[in-house]
Design a protein around this motif. Structure first.
Motif, PDB file in Angstrom:
ATOM      1  N   GLY A 281       0.799  -1.223   0.000  1.00  0.00           N
ATOM      2  CA  GLY A 281       0.000   0.000   0.000  1.00  0.00           C
ATOM      3  C   GLY A 281       0.831   1.273   0.000  1.00  0.00           C
ATOM      4  N   ARG A 282       2.136   1.144   0.252  1.00  0.00           N
ATOM      5  CA  ARG A 282       3.011   2.313   0.202  1.00  0.00           C
ATOM      6  C   ARG A 282       3.463   2.590  -1.220  1.00  0.00           C
ATOM      7  N   PHE A 283       3.290   1.601  -2.123  1.00  0.00           N
ATOM      8  CA  PHE A 283       3.765   1.732  -3.506  1.00  0.00           C
ATOM      9  C   PHE A 283       2.632   1.659  -4.522  1.00  0.00           C
ATOM     10  N   GLY A 336      -4.058  14.113  -4.476  1.00  0.00           N
ATOM     11  CA  GLY A 336      -2.773  14.645  -4.912  1.00  0.00           C
ATOM     12  C   GLY A 336      -1.799  13.531  -5.185  1.00  0.00           C
ATOM     13  N   GLN A 337      -0.550  13.901  -5.337  1.00  0.00           N
ATOM     14  CA  GLN A 337       0.459  12.859  -5.520  1.00  0.00           C
ATOM     15  C   GLN A 337       1.670  13.216  -4.676  1.00  0.00           C
ATOM     16  N   ARG A 338       2.018  12.294  -3.802  1.00  0.00           N
ATOM     17  CA  ARG A 338       3.143  12.521  -2.899  1.00  0.00           C
ATOM     18  C   ARG A 338       4.198  11.464  -3.197  1.00  0.00           C
ATOM     19  N   PRO A 339       5.405  11.923  -3.553  1.00  0.00           N
ATOM     20  CA  PRO A 339       6.455  10.941  -3.863  1.00  0.00           C
ATOM     21  C   PRO A 339       6.662   9.981  -2.688  1.00  0.00           C
ATOM     22  N   VAL A 340       6.795   8.720  -3.001  1.00  0.00           N
ATOM     23  CA  VAL A 340       7.060   7.721  -1.964  1.00  0.00           C
ATOM     24  C   VAL A 340       8.437   8.000  -1.379  1.00  0.00           C
ATOM     25  N   ARG A 341       8.517   8.051  -0.066  1.00  0.00           N
ATOM     26  CA  ARG A 341       9.824   8.225   0.581  1.00  0.00           C
ATOM     27  C   ARG A 341      10.462   6.873   0.826  1.00  0.00           C
ATOM     28  N   THR A 342      11.722   6.740   0.473  1.00  0.00           N
ATOM     29  CA  THR A 342      12.402   5.443   0.660  1.00  0.00           C
ATOM     30  C   THR A 342      13.564   5.591   1.623  1.00  0.00           C
TER      31      THR A 342
ATOM     32  N   ALA B 216      21.266  -0.573 -17.995  1.00  0.00           N
ATOM     33  CA  ALA B 216      21.278  -1.731 -17.087  1.00  0.00           C
ATOM     34  C   ALA B 216      21.506  -1.214 -15.675  1.00  0.00           C
ATOM     35  N   ALA B 217      20.405  -1.009 -14.945  1.00  0.00           N
ATOM     36  CA  ALA B 217      20.489  -0.329 -13.649  1.00  0.00           C
ATOM     37  C   ALA B 217      20.741  -1.326 -12.527  1.00  0.00           C
ATOM     38  N   PRO B 218      21.847  -1.148 -11.790  1.00  0.00           N
ATOM     39  CA  PRO B 218      22.092  -2.039 -10.656  1.00  0.00           C
ATOM     40  C   PRO B 218      21.189  -1.682  -9.472  1.00  0.00           C
ATOM     41  N   THR B 219      20.915  -2.650  -8.627  1.00  0.00           N
ATOM     42  CA  THR B 219      20.175  -2.409  -7.381  1.00  0.00           C
ATOM     43  C   THR B 219      20.909  -3.154  -6.267  1.00  0.00           C
ATOM     44  N   THR B 220      20.695  -2.713  -5.034  1.00  0.00           N
ATOM     45  CA  THR B 220      21.347  -3.413  -3.919  1.00  0.00           C
ATOM     46  C   THR B 220      20.518  -4.614  -3.487  1.00  0.00           C
ATOM     47  N   ALA B 221      19.197  -4.535  -3.691  1.00  0.00           N
ATOM     48  CA  ALA B 221      18.330  -5.667  -3.361  1.00  0.00           C
ATOM     49  C   ALA B 221      17.240  -5.730  -4.426  1.00  0.00           C
ATOM     50  N   PHE B 222      16.193  -6.513  -4.184  1.00  0.00           N
ATOM     51  CA  PHE B 222      15.197  -6.732  -5.235  1.00  0.00           C
ATOM     52  C   PHE B 222      13.787  -6.462  -4.735  1.00  0.00           C
ATOM     53  N   GLY B 223      13.623  -5.336  -4.034  1.00  0.00           N
ATOM     54  CA  GLY B 223      12.309  -4.983  -3.505  1.00  0.00           C
ATOM     55  C   GLY B 223      11.688  -3.805  -4.238  1.00  0.00           C
ATOM     56  N   ARG B 224      10.503  -3.408  -3.782  1.00  0.00           N
ATOM     57  CA  ARG B 224       9.789  -2.298  -4.417  1.00  0.00           C
ATOM     58  C   ARG B 224      10.606  -1.018  -4.385  1.00  0.00           C
ATOM     59  N   ALA B 258       7.344   4.864  -9.872  1.00  0.00           N
ATOM     60  CA  ALA B 258       8.208   5.980 -10.295  1.00  0.00           C
ATOM     61  C   ALA B 258       7.683   6.601 -11.586  1.00  0.00           C
ATOM     62  N   VAL B 259       7.191   5.778 -12.500  1.00  0.00           N
ATOM     63  CA  VAL B 259       6.641   6.289 -13.767  1.00  0.00           C
ATOM     64  C   VAL B 259       5.410   7.148 -13.476  1.00  0.00           C
ATOM     65  N   ALA B 260       4.545   6.656 -12.581  1.00  0.00           N
ATOM     66  CA  ALA B 260       3.339   7.410 -12.220  1.00  0.00           C
ATOM     67  C   ALA B 260       3.708   8.738 -11.569  1.00  0.00           C
ATOM     68  N   GLU B 261       4.686   8.714 -10.673  1.00  0.00           N
ATOM     69  CA  GLU B 261       5.097   9.948  -9.989  1.00  0.00           C
ATOM     70  C   GLU B 261       5.667  10.965 -10.967  1.00  0.00           C
TER      71      GLU B 261
END
Lengths: 342, 342
Positions: A281-283, A336-342, B216-224, B258-261
């Motif tokens: 629900g956060r994403f 509205g749209q609020r960027p998800v904080r990570t 080719a984007a690296p990530t540290t893990a594989f989550g949202r 991210a695309v939606a934001e």
């Protein structure tokens, strides 16, 4: 220095296979020999994976967490906190999915696994208070969730009625007047659904809003598909709701999908709130407003209570704990749209 | 008639506590007595929860499933299939989350729990082939996933390179030319990321598209959160991608957010495809196109292989199985809006 079984055998003056039998429990070993081997283990500081301490005390060092819905991320997130706490206390936590089956839940409390686990954290949905009371005195057990009340076990569950009040009041504060509840239950076997329905009705009354049974949508389960189907039905009514309080986040996410499919906007046409604060629900699009129970607190406390009883530490009589929760507002009610904080 | 321990004690001519010791394993019991009690159990048809059959054969009737990421629904869905198969074969399946920790993974294979579980289904990500080879001959073990290859154990993993080909070819068929891959890994400890990256590069070459390391984007893990952050970076480039192949569905869901934001449209501006077919992607807005491994098949086969080896049935030498997968097209690449079927 790494201590080997050979070192222990030499120190204890027994064969390697005898040491192995003591450490791994393959075969019974006479008490005197066992004590001699254990002394050698202690003196040399041998650390097998199931620690010498657990073995000496006749424990396995393993505790179980029995949950009713493995596919609900709420339980995976709760388990994460419990695992971290168990690890820090020197225990391994294993999980078992009862799928809410009465037989499987009974098998969790019939004590048949006492030689395998030192204790149980149990979230029941099918067994009754009487079933739990009939359990023989056995390994310690801590209950979580709303399945069973008033039994002589530690019990951890949020105040569902208060949580429902906060959810509905949030929708009322946004000037919503036709607030639906998705996840109403006819039977009495899923107690949290009853408590949340009751909280919803009380909050409506408190806000001076009428009780409309047509807006309390029953579901057979509490997944995404249940929320989707219930919401489709609600939207097909002549007077559809302008807000939805869902039994949990999964139901809310299904309901949001139905709103999107109907070409309506969230929250302008229908505001949505859930309970659980699962990461999904956060994403989601839009992000989901929710009631967030303190899962970290629940998982940690359940393990702490259980370990205290396993280890016979001075503990109070069984207690009931209501862990904290809070309202987390996001796009599904605020817009509205609020960027998800990570 | 329900047979009690008392009935068994009377039939075997021993004390109740001796029967209890045999059934529950609290204390060692002499071989002759144990046989006498077991005969009485068999004659009377006593059915303890850990079935008499398992007990007689020195088994617990419990198998373990060790996974690296409890919070990835892929594993919960896979576990569901494994649990159903284990139940139908008379075993209880318990789960353990290693969190991908090297020490925890080592503890799964060091055989210290052989008195507790009859066998192990293991999805490793941290231990090496050498660690697995160094394991003492022990309880049976079946490996799933891409962590370790070429070891003398049954091994079940989809063909990641072929799956990546299918994913990228689908994006190419939609006339996408700047296809990004999110989830590239620098180290060699997460082998599936390497295989998927390799499949991605091969498929680009096969389609006559250039290899652009910046995509080719690296990530540290594989989550949202990993998908979200990587996609934000990609969209900030002068030449952003027009499609994304994500390491898995969770990464894809973060990328969609991210695309939606960014105020862009899916799939018109950016098409998105993942791997795993978790339920979340069937209800997301938009719904997520994905490569669907046959999780039901994987979970069932893992348990069947393990139980066959536990029970010493005639089995072939360890084998490698590549379970089937298929492309599931949804809104995130095809566009439009298609009602979710329930």
């Amino acid at each position: 220095m790494v201590v080997s079984l050979k070192d222990i055998a030499a120190r204890a003056g027994v064969s390697l296979s005898t040491v192995s039998n003591v450490v791994n429990g393959y075969r019974p070993v006479g008490e005197e020999t066992r004590v001699r081997v254990q002394s050698a283990i202690d003196e040399l500081g041998y650390a097998p994976n199931l620690s010498a301490r657990h073995l000496r005390l006749g424990r396995t060092g393993i505790i179980a967490l029995a949950i009713p819905e493995l596919d609900n991320p709420y339980f995976a997130e709760l388990a994460g906190a419990a695992i971290r706490e168990a690890t820090s206390q020197g225990y391994t936590l294993v999980m078992e999915d009862t799928a809410g089956s009465y037989e499987h839940e009974l098998s969790m409390i019939d004590n048949s696994r006492r030689q395998i686990v030192d204790g149980l954290i149990f979230s029941p949905v099918a067994v009754s208070r009487e079933d739990v009371l009939a359990r023989p005195p056995a390994t310690p057990m801590v209950l979580i969730g709303e399945g069973v009340y008033d039994v002589p076990h530690d019990h951890i569950a949020i105040d569902n009625i208060a949580a429902s009040h906060v959810a509905v009041q949030h929708l009322v504060s946004l000037d919503r007047y036709r607030i639906a509840f998705i996840g109403a239950q006819a039977g009495d076997h899923r107690q949290s659904a009853h408590l949340r329905l009751r909280g919803y009705r009380e909050a409506l009354a408190g806000a001076g809003l009428p009780w409309d049974p047509a807006l309390a949508a029953p579901t057979t389960a509490f997944g995404r598909a249940d929320g989707l189907m219930a919401m489709r039905d609600l939207l097909a009514r002549t007077q559809p709701p302008d807000a939805v309080f869902a039994y949990n986040d999964l139901v809310a996410i299904g309901a949001m999908r139905a709103v999107a499919e109907a070409g309506l906007r969230i929250p302008e046409d229908v505001a949505v709130i859930g309970i659980d604060d699962i990461e999904e629900g956060r994403f989601s699009n839009p992000t989901l407003t929710t009631i967030s129970p303190d899962k970290e607190h629940i998982g940690r406390l359940a393990v702490q209570s259980l370990v205290a009883r396993i280890e016979g530490k001075p503990v109070e009589p069984p207690y009931d704990v209501q862990p904290p929760f809070r309202l987390v507002t996001r796009e599904s009610t605020l817009g509205g749209q609020r960027p998800v904080r990570t």
